[in-house]
Scaffold this active site. Structure first.
Site, short mmCIF file in Angstrom:
data_model
loop_
_atom_site.label_atom_id
_atom_site.label_comp_id
_atom_site.label_asym_id
_atom_site.label_seq_id
_atom_site.Cartn_x
_atom_site.Cartn_y
_atom_site.Cartn_z
N CYS A 165 28.20 47.66 34.93
CA CYS A 165 28.96 46.52 35.50
C CYS A 165 30.33 47.39 36.38
CB CYS A 165 29.88 45.76 34.35
SG CYS A 165 28.38 45.05 33.33
N HIS A 305 38.95 43.08 34.32
CA HIS A 305 37.61 43.02 33.93
C HIS A 305 37.44 41.60 33.35
CE1 HIS A 305 33.78 44.34 33.85
NE2 HIS A 305 33.72 44.66 32.66
N GLU A 316 41.53 45.36 26.85
CA GLU A 316 42.22 45.49 28.14
C GLU A 316 43.66 44.98 28.22
OE1 GLU A 316 41.27 44.60 33.07
OE2 GLU A 316 40.14 43.67 31.29
N LYS A 337 36.27 35.99 36.44
CA LYS A 337 35.04 35.73 35.80
C LYS A 337 35.04 34.41 35.12
CE LYS A 337 33.39 40.52 34.99
NZ LYS A 337 34.43 41.42 35.55
N HIS A 342 29.88 36.64 35.15
CA HIS A 342 29.83 38.17 35.43
C HIS A 342 28.74 38.58 36.42
CE1 HIS A 342 30.29 42.02 34.85
NE2 HIS A 342 30.43 42.22 33.49
N PHE A 403 28.92 48.97 30.82
CA PHE A 403 28.15 49.69 29.51
C PHE A 403 28.11 51.06 29.58
CE2 PHE A 403 25.84 45.50 28.42
CZ PHE A 403 26.98 44.99 27.82
#
Length: 417
Positions: A165, A305, A316, A337, A342, A403
């Site tokens: 991502c 994110h 985060e 998002k 996403h 990831f």
């Protein structure tokens, strides 16, 4: 060696809430939501039956039939968004040396739809290997960078970045470094993804990574909300033209913002889960600040994110408070998002576009779908819930994590000539 300054001179996007930059930005400011029932295949037997698809898309509006046979959907989105960015920049003007223009284009997964179709056709056939000659070149994750360079004659650095991502954020970081080191005068950087397919949805369902809120898809992506249950898959692409400042000024280019610093790190923690205290995210942001040569107190806005996953949305904000201290509560934070879903490998670049437009326009897009505070998240932070907010934005930071523990942070500054 004195590093060159790098600016953004062109942007392009095709997203679940707008098929060009103008409509994408309007959708963000208005808090539009791209989630709806999946139309690309029959998802009735899947745990998740909704996603953020690109709307009103017909490949024949952009490509002739011969080209459609050569381009996976992710490559189509890449070509569309990069074409918009290139046209917006005015870079191809008969004067720019195309030997000095590169393309760094990313995808986290590549041609998953093509791969699935070809393998499925073989598996259900009589065992005779009848594969499409375009199978491999349609599928591979680097091919969009090649297509963009072929179409426009760009002969500078050309490759793909793959970091799940964080992929398209990494393409921007690489482009930034190539230009400031004098390896190119301009680079088209970005990424695209089209993984809303049986394999994509089924695979993420098996990981328990995506929302299953089928009774209310519009509220499936709810970053920082107590009842979030995973991210919502999105698709599309985005591109930005990064250019050496003096080159841009010499040709009279319009400038959206200056890119002043980037940071990269690894969580070194888990295959899919972030470090619980956000140590990798903090390190990435700190490195971006150091790279830009600025203090934390100058940051006005962070596009997080913010995926709407149980663990990531806790880690985060912890990293932001840990790094920025008291100033964290003065930063306007959001997660776009909540509206786009996403975009996986395309997430970093469309969020970079949202961030640099926030800098240019002094407007923070909202985080929608917040209903209940999560006691594990510091709710004194300014998450800009529900409504866009006007404020002066001189410096903004955008985070993208992938990831494998890949972290990328990028800082834009309001351009002053």
């Amino acid at each position: 060696m004195e590093l060159k300054r790098v600016v953004v001179t062109g942007i392009g996007a095709i997203t679940p809430i707008g098929n060009n930059v103008a409509s994408y930005w309007e959708g963000l400011i208005n808090g539009e939501n791209g989630a709806a029932d999946i139309t690309r295949f029959d998802a009735s037997k899947f745990k998740t039956r909704f996603a953020c698809e690109v709307k009103n898309y017909d490949s024949k509006d952009y490509f002739d039939r011969k080209d459609v046979r050569k381009y996976d959907l992710y490559a189509q989105f890449g070509l569309i968004s990069s074409d918009e960015a290139i046209a917006d920049s005015g870079l191809i003007n008969g004067k720019t040396d195309l030997d000095e223009v590169g393309v760094i284009w990313s995808s986290g997964i590549g041609g998953l739809i093509t791969f699935s179709e070809e393998v499925s056709a073989f598996a259900t056939g009589d065992g005779t290997p009848r594969f499409n000659p375009f199978f491999i070149p349609k599928m591979i994750a680097d091919i969009t960078a090649g297509h963009i360079s072929i179409k426009h004659g760009f002969r500078g650095p050309n490759f793909a970045t793959v970091s799940a991502c964080a992929s398209s954020a990494n393409s921007i970081v690489d482009a930034f470094n190539y230009i400031r080191l004098g390896k190119a005068v301009a680079i088209i950087a970005g990424g695209s993804e089209a993984s809303i397919s049986q394999a994509g949805v089924g695979g993420f369902n098996a990981m328990h990574a995506i929302s299953t809120r089928n009774d209310d898809p519009k509220t499936g992506s709810r970053p920082f909300d107590k009842d979030r249950d995973g991210f919502v898959m999105g698709e599309g692409g985005g591109g930005i033209v990064l250019e050496e400042l003096e080159h841009a000024l010499a040709r009279g280019a319009k400038i959206y913002a200056e890119l002043v610093g980037c940071g990269l790190s690894a969580d070194a923690n888990h295959m899919t889960s972030p470090h619980p205290e956000g140590l990798g995210a903090k390190l990435s942001m700190q490195r971006a600040l150091d790279d830009a040569g600025i203090q934390p107190e100058v940051i006005d806005h962070i596009n997080t994110h913010g995926t709407s996953t149980p663990l990531g949305d806790i880690a985060e904000p912890k990293s932001i408070v840990s790094l920025f201290g008291d100033h964290a509560y003065k930063i306007s934070i959001n997660s776009t998002k909540s509206m786009t879903g996403h975009l996986l490998g395309g997430a970093g670049v469309i969020e970079a576009i949202a961030t640099l437009l926030a800098v240019k326009n002094d407007v923070i897009p909202p985080t929608i779908n917040h209903f209940t505070d999560d006691p594990e998240i510091d709710n004194n932070l300014d998450f800009t819930f529900w409504k866009a907010r006007k404020r002066v934005v001189n410096y903004a930071l955008t985070n993208t994590f992938g990831f494998g523990g890949h972290n990328a942070s990028i800082i834009f500054k309001k351009f002053v000539s």
